[in-house]
Motif scaffolding. Structure first.
Motif, mmCIF file in Angstrom:
data_model
loop_
_atom_site.group_PDB
_atom_site.id
_atom_site.type_symbol
_atom_site.label_atom_id
_atom_site.label_comp_id
_atom_site.label_asym_id
_atom_site.label_seq_id
_atom_site.Cartn_x
_atom_site.Cartn_y
_atom_site.Cartn_z
ATOM 1 N N ASN A 170 0.856 -1.183 0.000
ATOM 2 C CA ASN A 170 0.000 0.000 0.000
ATOM 3 C C ASN A 170 0.886 1.225 0.000
ATOM 4 O OD1 ASN A 170 -1.891 -1.923 0.465
ATOM 5 N ND2 ASN A 170 -2.838 -0.906 2.211
ATOM 6 N N SER A 189 -7.337 3.146 2.636
ATOM 7 C CA SER A 189 -7.383 2.307 1.439
ATOM 8 C C SER A 189 -8.835 2.145 0.985
ATOM 9 C CB SER A 189 -6.738 0.952 1.715
ATOM 10 O OG SER A 189 -7.412 0.291 2.747
ATOM 11 N N GLN A 197 -4.889 -3.857 -3.584
ATOM 12 C CA GLN A 197 -4.605 -3.145 -2.340
ATOM 13 C C GLN A 197 -5.237 -3.804 -1.127
ATOM 14 O OE1 GLN A 197 -2.537 -0.428 -1.919
ATOM 15 N NE2 GLN A 197 -1.979 -1.117 -3.960
#
Lengths: 534, 422, 249, 376
Positions: free
Chosen positions: A364, A382, A451
């Motif tokens: 990430n 995220s 992600q």
């Protein structure tokens, strides 16, 4: 440990007042920090903290951040700019020491006990040093450790503090310490209120702890404050679940929206859709991998590179599939199912052969890590970015379909191929481009999913069924339906999950879809009309 | 046309079966490798196939076994449990393999078990599992629950002063059994029922937001809380990513996992996971000359200097070493003779100890607890002094507490209350 | 809404709308037993929707639809309506292409249509005789063994009419029966319809004015979902509103 | 007479002949000859063939609904698995005290998950007749219920396919749950006896194989009887022009429910025969991919031919068995390519293409002229 710490704090206070008069040799304790002996490491940390030297503080800070290394070449202890290396500083002298990547460095390890010890040391040490954010972080770490030894420096720091936000954080931290330390009851009762004002889960935990092990009056105050927080949290919980649902909905939307084009618009039952998502995720991996070795400074922004490249790559694969296989099968939707199923097996195995069967690491970026509190709602960055990203993808897609010449041609071809053809539209080209668009969108969904999920050859398989459910539930051939379907299923899933558990929740959703389709055999957003029924 | 149809069908039915032509060459000793190379489990099992190929190659360099070369027979059961049984049968009765190294999931083992018992062959099973089994035809080289779960909980209770427990697992038999044992164990240590939260999720669960938030909630009750994770392979990556994103640090709520090893971590950015724990019988980071040599050999074999090693690989290493020794000792690959020679067989493990095969078909192993480091490796923070023998039957499950597994005289039984004497 | 009517088909104030588009707008129509009625109107006038409403494919939003004065068609589904004795021929001939001509007719033949009877059903002599008769009427006798898919367009039209006959309905709805037919076929079709009309009521939707003229029956003109004129072809042709609608404003 | 139809047809006779030959020869060559003989059929081939023939029956049941009635079920594996579970429950109860914990009533997995008593839905499964009834009743009832809802609501085409998939997926998740009392992920295994005979005995295996052949032949004849009857005419009519069929007065939903239920019963029987031969039944049989694979067998063999479906099942599985042993690393490429190639080059499947000269109830792809006529 407590008496020692108290002593340190005292020393620190003194040390902070005077300039670092005693220049000590930091080399030995610094070497211990990068060694293997954990006990020695703990002692070295304390020794360093005792010096009160800003360089020692910097070294400890770096240790906590994972930026303290030993350079392999000359065994020198260095502080790196980032956890992956970069510009180096000699920890002992503070002088610049060139730069290096992680491969040339040995990281100084910690275990949980040392990590806690360190954060206590750092908390006291940085209370009055550094900028507002650092000071707040220091107060926060004292709030967590609730070390009685920190009380004195904290009180001193509050007196000296000018920034209101920092002072509030410090006061809360101080209240936390007071609350759990034996002392005057009145003070502790006041502390319970101060902690209660913080209003989050950490405060609740602390209050409950105090409620269990305090004199009755204090316990009562703590319980009361805790009850207030709990009431607030109950309401928040519902909102929190909805926010999780929206985030799951965004993931579903991303996964399904490409399918809404290949399946919904073109009528291709595209079982290889999940593999397109997977290819997008692997594109992200390849790009990050390249960044790591060739351009580490780009790593944090590699996603911006990955999005267009994943789109182009999967779109290209889409064109390839369309031209070689799918174009022969138009008008035979069920046969596209078989062919694309075969294709999905081939693509999966190809990826397995090239990249291996194991998960690949996609990191990430820093701007997607961590969380943000909005009125007590915890949202992770995220997830937030994925929601934003899904929204952007959806809007762009809507624009392409509704407002561009290509979108017009596409709709013309899917509605009446012969007519479109006779009007001079090159239908084959439009077919290929439409499929490419659907595949490309799947590819960028893969970038987003990389992600939050495994990047493995199985990635696509886990989304394909859900994607079909979303498209069918929403109504085939309608992008708005896909949006509504994704959000409905996402939110419903997350509202059911706390009640029924993850598995039963999911089963309930599936049963709901089955029953819903009975009520509306053409999905949520079906057009009612003569043409549809024919 | 009719004849064509008839011959097509007959051909399909009979000839297809015959396609898997019978094996002839007997100048080699065949070793079956039964690991999924495709499907959901390929992610874990492919590595084990490669390890076996490496070990067999190595053995052949040393001159093979009993003067014959070893020949690896690789098949792909494709993460499909009935196919496991079919392939096991094919390996044993058609390929005539001397032993099979394979399986990962409990269900794959359960699926092949009847085949191995029927055809009396040997399976070496390298993965930590739920116990409650001791088959005459299986050697369990992975950890039994007493070699992983209980020491890990002891460590957390004593070192981290944990008093509140979340037992989170994937809903299948290994987590169910492990959690059942742990629950009984924790209660026997005085943990109150309200301080234990048990949560099960489906396979491949990818959306962990709610559950991580729930753990956080459970952990904010003012008592030190830890998570004992028996979450299965694939679901771990999103789980850890969510933990990192929701800011659960190991210093607040440590997570100790039994199914997360170096391979799994290789797919994650481990920076946010610093300090979370795992309990295994082997870590790649253990400093030991045998281990160093093994790692070097592995990375050379797989032609990737970054490839990691993990616990089930060590289990295959130990199992294979023991099997070759037993074959040499017995002077034959005959299953019954080799089985007898296996009991008490000693082999160096990769962490500096010597593992012994017990009469209950489980081996002795050290228990290691490691904290996750930033580079995806583990930092060993605790280790048992001696090796722990694997126990087939858990004393914490009343029904199994009374059972004994001992395949030597007088017991001759994998799960009996009384000796069978034959 | 009890309505006393002798009409075989009775529509009153029927509204249908699709996503805001009003396909039928207060449509009223009465067909007496034994009558043959032609319905004309420009594209989009609601002719097909009207048939859909009568045969149960589309549910009216409001209004009354009665068959033989007693059966409320708006509550029944297609199969039930067909069983009551309303047959429908589609604009585009829809026959079962994979089945033979014979099987097509057999499927249409009036019979007990239950699942379990079908499992054991054998074609009786009476059924066979009836099918032979229809094959004769529709001149498809020689083609009985051929798959319907390979018939010519006109033959399919006839086959479908044959299927209607096999159904033995009291009321036939016929949608553009002569589209794509040659002149002689058109003439034969007109004769056939008149023949059928002797025992049954017929509603014909048609574009072809010469065919309507050949039928020589009462005509209803639809426009935008409502009836704008009714009467003999000559009378409605003279109607100003009809002319306006057909020629455009 | 033009409508005269043979009950089985020549292809069917050939098929039945092969099945009968297998039923006689395979057990005879397996049990009657010593393993050293050239003509000896080893036990693992018997097991393998038995498994394929169960798949063949599943394929026939799927072809009945898909090939003849146009209902593409992507969840037929669910009925197969339910039949399998019903049989598995019987076999579990037959273990009796021979389980590892020696509990006479509770299967092992229940003992160690702390179940104190047998759940009510396990009652009766100690009786073979009851289990045999359930093998048919449970899939049949589910199919009836599902079909009754879905077909009455006129859910068709991909919508129907996707909700059948949702059905099997929901069942997959449900059976994975250990709390359901079906053994969770591990499913039911460790069987000992069926009707008093050891399931691992060669004789029992041979008997099961013969039973499978009988069921396959019976299933084929039953399916064939359905498709050549007037019911079959209606089914094909529904497949090709559903709404036209309705306008003729046929209650399409009832026919669909009937054939869907019949097909589910057949699939359940296939599953019940599969379980004792394979030795395990677990939730992965509910996986949507399994159902999709079954559809592929039918497509490969030729839909709407019954025999072709069986042929496809045996061929694809034979291919798979061979490839996973011979080319474990690359077999998926071959299998994937096979599926693509069949759809591209043999759209009617193997039998449909072989029998191309004869009329097959598969809709022809419209010629350009027809498409134009349709567009007008």
């Amino acid at each position: 440990m407590s008496p020692t710490l108290r002593r340190i704090a005292l020393v620190l206070l003194l040390a902070l007042g005077a300039p670092a008069a005693w220049a000590q040799d930091l080399a030995a304790p610094l070497q211990a920090l990068v060694g293997d002996d954990l006990a020695a490491k703990g002692e070295a940390m304390e020794a360093l903290a005792r010096t009160g030297d800003p360089r020692a503080a910097a070294a400890l800070q770096a240790l906590g951040d994972g930026r303290l290394f030993q350079r392999k070449s000359d065994r020198k202890v260095v502080i790196a700019a980032t956890t992956r290396g970069g510009a180096l500083t000699d920890a002992a002298t503070g002088a610049a020491a060139g730069s290096a990547t992680a491969a040339d460095l040995d990281e100084a390890n910690l275990n949980n006990r040392l990590r806690r010890q360190l954060s206590g040391l750092l908390g006291s040490l940085t209370l009055t040093l550094g900028d507002a954010a650092t000071r707040i972080a220091a107060a926060e770490s004292i709030f967590k450790t609730r070390d009685a030894a920190a009380l004195a420096p904290l009180t001193a720091a509050i007196a000296a503090e000018k920034d209101a936000r920092v002072r509030r954080a410090m006061e809360t931290a101080r209240a936390a310490v007071v609350l759990v330390t034996d002392g005057a009851e009145a003070e502790r009762i006041a502390a319970a209120a101060t902690v209660g004002a913080r209003g989050d889960r950490d405060a609740l935990g602390l209050l409950l702890q105090a409620a269990n092990a305090s004199p009755p009056a204090v316990a009562a105050a703590a319980r009361e404050a805790a009850a207030t927080i709990q009431r607030r949290l109950v309401m928040l919980d519902a909102a929190q679940n909805v926010s999780y649902g929206i985030s799951l909905g965004a993931v579903l939307l991303l996964a399904a929206v490409g399918l809404a084009i290949t399946f919904g618009v073109m009528g291709v039952i595209n079982m290889a859709h999940g593999e397109m998502v997977m290819l997008g995720a692997y594109t992200t991996f390849v790009i990050q991998d390249w960044c790591r070795t060739a351009a580490p400074q780009l790593l944090d922004h590699s996603l911006f590179l990955a999005i267009p490249l994943a789109f182009l790559f999967t779109a290209a694969v889409g064109v390839l599939l369309e031209r070689s296989v799918i174009r022969w099968l138009y008008g035979r939707p069920l046969e596209t199912l078989l062919a694309t199923w075969g294709l999905s097996l081939v693509i999966q195995q190809a990826v397995r052969s090239v990249f291996g069967p194991t998960n690949r690491e996609v990191s990430n970026p820093t701007w997607m890590s961590g969380q943000v509190d909005v009125y007590g709602l915890t949202l992770t960055w995220s997830r937030l970015w994925i929601i934003v990203f899904a929204a952007i993808v959806f809007v762009v897609l809507l624009f392409v379909l509704k407002r561009t010449a290509f979108g017009l041609q596409m709709r013309a071809v899917t509605q009446n191929r012969a007519m479109a053809s006779s009007m001079g539209i090159r239908t084959h080209r439009v077919d290929a481009l439409t499929f490419a668009l659907g595949s490309g969108v799947a590819g960028i969904a893969g970038v987003a999913l990389s992600q939050i999920d495994n990047v493995s050859p199985n990635l696509g398989q886990s989304y394909i069924i859900d994607s079909f459910m979303v498209v069918v539930f929403g109504g085939v051939g309608n992008l708005w339906g896909t949006l509504a379907g994704a959000l409905t299923l996402g939110i419903a899933n997350k509202l059911l999950e706390p009640m029924a558990g993850a598995v039963l929740g999911k089963i309930a959703i599936l049963v709901f879809i089955i029953l819903f389709i009975q009520r509306r055999p053409r999905g949520l957003f079906a057009l009612r009309g003569r043409a549809v029924e024919a | 046309m009719n004849m064509k149809t008839a011959s097509a069908f007959a051909g399909a039915a009979l000839a297809a079966a015959a396609m898997i032509g019978p094996a002839v060459a007997q100048d080699t000793i065949k070793v079956g490798i039964l690991h999924s190379l495709s499907g959901t489990m390929a992610i874990s099992e492919t590595t084990l196939k490669d390890v076996m190929l490496m070990l067999i190659e190595e053995q052949n360099k040393k001159g093979g076994l009993l003067g014959k070369k070893l020949e690896a027979v690789v098949v792909d059961p494709a993460s499909n449990w009935p196919l496991f049984a079919e392939k096991a049968r094919e390996l044993i009765s058609q390929q005539k393999v001397a032993a099979v190294f394979g399986c990962w999931t409990s269900v794959s083992r359960k699926s092949v078990l009847p085949v191995f018992e029927e055809l009396n062959s040997l399976l070496f099973y390298p993965v930590q599992y739920e116990g409650e089994e001791s088959s005459r035809n299986v050697f369990y080289t992975g950890a039994a629950p007493n070699q992983q779960a209980i020491p890990a909980v002891d460590y957390l209770a004593s070192e981290e002063k944990v008093v509140r427990w979340v037992l989170a697992g994937t809903d299948y038999v290994y987590p169910r059994t492990t959690n059942k044992i742990l629950e009984a164990y924790l209660k026997s240590k005085g943990v109150k029922p309200e301080d234990i939260m048990i949560n099960y999720t489906p396979f491949g669960h990818s959306d962990w937001q709610s559950i991580v938030a729930e753990i956080k909630k459970f952990g904010s009750a003012g008592k030190k809380t830890a998570v004992v994770s028996t979450i299965n392979g694939d679901a771990n990556v999103p789980f850890y990513k969510e933990l990192g994103n929701q800011g659960i640090k190991a210093t607040d709520i440590p997570v100790v996992a039994f199914s997360v090893g170096e391979e799994e971590l290789a797919g994650i950015d481990t920076k946010p996971l610093l300090g979370h724990l795992a309990a295994w019988n082997y870590f790649m980071s253990v400093k030991d000359p045998v281990n160093d040599a093994f790692i070097k050999q592995w990375q050379a074999f797989i032609k990737n200097p970054k490839r990691v090693t993990n616990d089930p690989m060590e289990a295959h290493y130990i199992g294979f070493t023991m099997w070759t020794q037993a074959v040499l000792q017995a002077g034959t690959t005959d299953v019954n003779a080799v089985r007898q020679a296996m009991y008490g067989q000693k082999a160096k493990n990769l962490t500096g100890g010597i593992s012994v095969m017990g009469v209950n078909h489980h081996i002795s192993k050290p228990v290691l607890i490691g904290e996750i480091k930033g580079d995806g490796q583990f930092n060993t923070v605790w280790k048992t002094k001696d090796l722990v023998p694997g126990a087939a039957w858990s004393p914490y499950i009343p029904e199994s507490a009374k059972l004994t597994a001992d395949w030597t005289y007088p017991w001759v039984c994998g799960g009996c209350e009384k000796p069978k004497y034959n | 809404m009890p309505v006393e009517t002798s009409a075989v088909l009775y529509l009153d104030g029927v509204d249908v709308s699709f996503d805001g588009f009003r396909a039928l707008n207060g449509l009223s129509l009465v067909v007496e037993p034994g009558e043959m009625r032609a319905i004309i109107g420009p594209n989009g006038a609601g002719k097909t929707t009207m048939m859909d409403v009568v045969t149960g494919r589309t549910r009216p939003d409001s209004g009354t639809v009665l068959f033989a004065g007693v059966h409320d068609l708006s509550r029944l589904d297609e199969a039930a309506i067909a069983e009551l004795g309303i047959g429908r021929k589609f604009q585009r001939p829809t026959v079962f292409e994979m089945h033979t001509v014979w099987d097509n007719l057999l499927l249409a033949l009036k019979q007990r249509r239950s699942v379990f009877r079908c499992l054991t059903a054998r074609t009786t002599a009476a059924e066979r005789a009836r099918l032979d008769e229809i094959l004769g009427v529709t001149r498809l006798g020689d083609l009985r063994g051929l798959p319907a898919g390979i018939l010519s367009h006109g033959q399919k039209q006839w086959l479908e009419i044959g299927m209607l006959l096999a159904q033995d309905p009291a009321l036939l709805l016929v949608d553009e029966p002569v589209a794509g037919m040659t002149d002689s076929e058109t003439e034969q079709t007109a004769m056939l319809l008149r023949d059928i009309n002797r025992t049954r009521s017929v509603v014909v939707v048609e574009h072809d004015m010469s065919f309507v003229r050949a039928l020589g029956v009462r005509v209803t003109v639809l426009h935008e979902g409502s009836v704008i004129a009714e009467g003999s072809l000559d009378a409605v042709s003279a109607n100003e509103r009809v002319v306006e609608v057909y020629l455009g404003r | 007479m033009v409508t005269r139809r043979l009950l089985v047809g020549w292809t069917g006779i050939a098929f039945l002949a092969v099945v009968v030959a297998l039923a006689v020869l395979v057990p005879a060559l397996n049990l009657g000859l010593p393993p050293s003989s050239r003509f000896h059929v080893p036990t693992h081939i018997v097991v393998l063939l038995g498994k394929w023939l169960c798949y063949a029956l599943l394929a026939i049941s799927l072809d009945l609904v898909w090939g003849y009635c146009g209902i593409l079920s992507l969840g037929h594996g669910a009925f197969f698995a339910l039949g399998g579970y019903a049989m598995g429950m019987y076999l579990m109860r037959q273990i009796g005290t021979r389980g590892v914990y020696g509990n006479p009533l509770l299967p092992d997995f229940m003992v160690f998950l702390n179940w104190k008593e047998l759940p009510w839905y396990w009652y009766g499964f100690d009786q073979f007749w009851f289990a045999a009834l359930m093998v048919m009743l449970v899939p049949g009832a589910l199919a009836f219920l599902f079909g009754w809802f879905a077909f009455r609501s006129r859910v068709t085409g991909v919508y129907l396919s996707i909700i059948t998939q949702a059905l099997t997926y929901a069942l997959l998740l449900a059976f994975f749950r250990n709390d359901m009392g079906f053994g969770g992920n591990n499913g039911l295994t460790d069987f000992r006896e069926i009707l008093g005979w050891g399931v691992r005995e060669p004789g029992t295996r041979a008997a099961l194989f013969v039973a499978t052949c009988v069921a396959l032949a019976g299933g084929f004849v039953a399916a064939r009887a359905m498709v050549v009857s007037r019911l079959g005419l209606v089914l094909v009519a529904v497949r090709d022009a559903e709404s036209r069929t309705r306008f003729l007065g046929w209650r399409v939903d009832r026919f669909k429910v009937f054939v869907f239920t019949a097909s589910a019963v057949m699939a359940g029987i296939a599953g019940a025969l599969y379980v004792p031969q394979v030795g395990i039944i677990n939730p992965s049989e509910f996986a949507p991919t399994n159902s999709i694979e079954a559809v592929i067998w039918v497509a490969v063999g030729g839909r709407g031919t019954l025999v072709g479906a069986a042929l496809g099942a045996v061929l694809v599985n034979g291919f798979k068995t061979w490839l996973t042993g011979a080319f474990p690393e690359v077999w998926l490429f071959a299998l994937g390519a096979l599926f693509v190639a069949v759809t591209l080059f043999l759209p009617k499947g193997i039998l449909g293409t072989l029998g191309g000269r004869r009329r097959r109830p598969v809709p022809p792809t419209p010629t350009p002229a027809e498409s134009r006529a349709a567009a007008e």
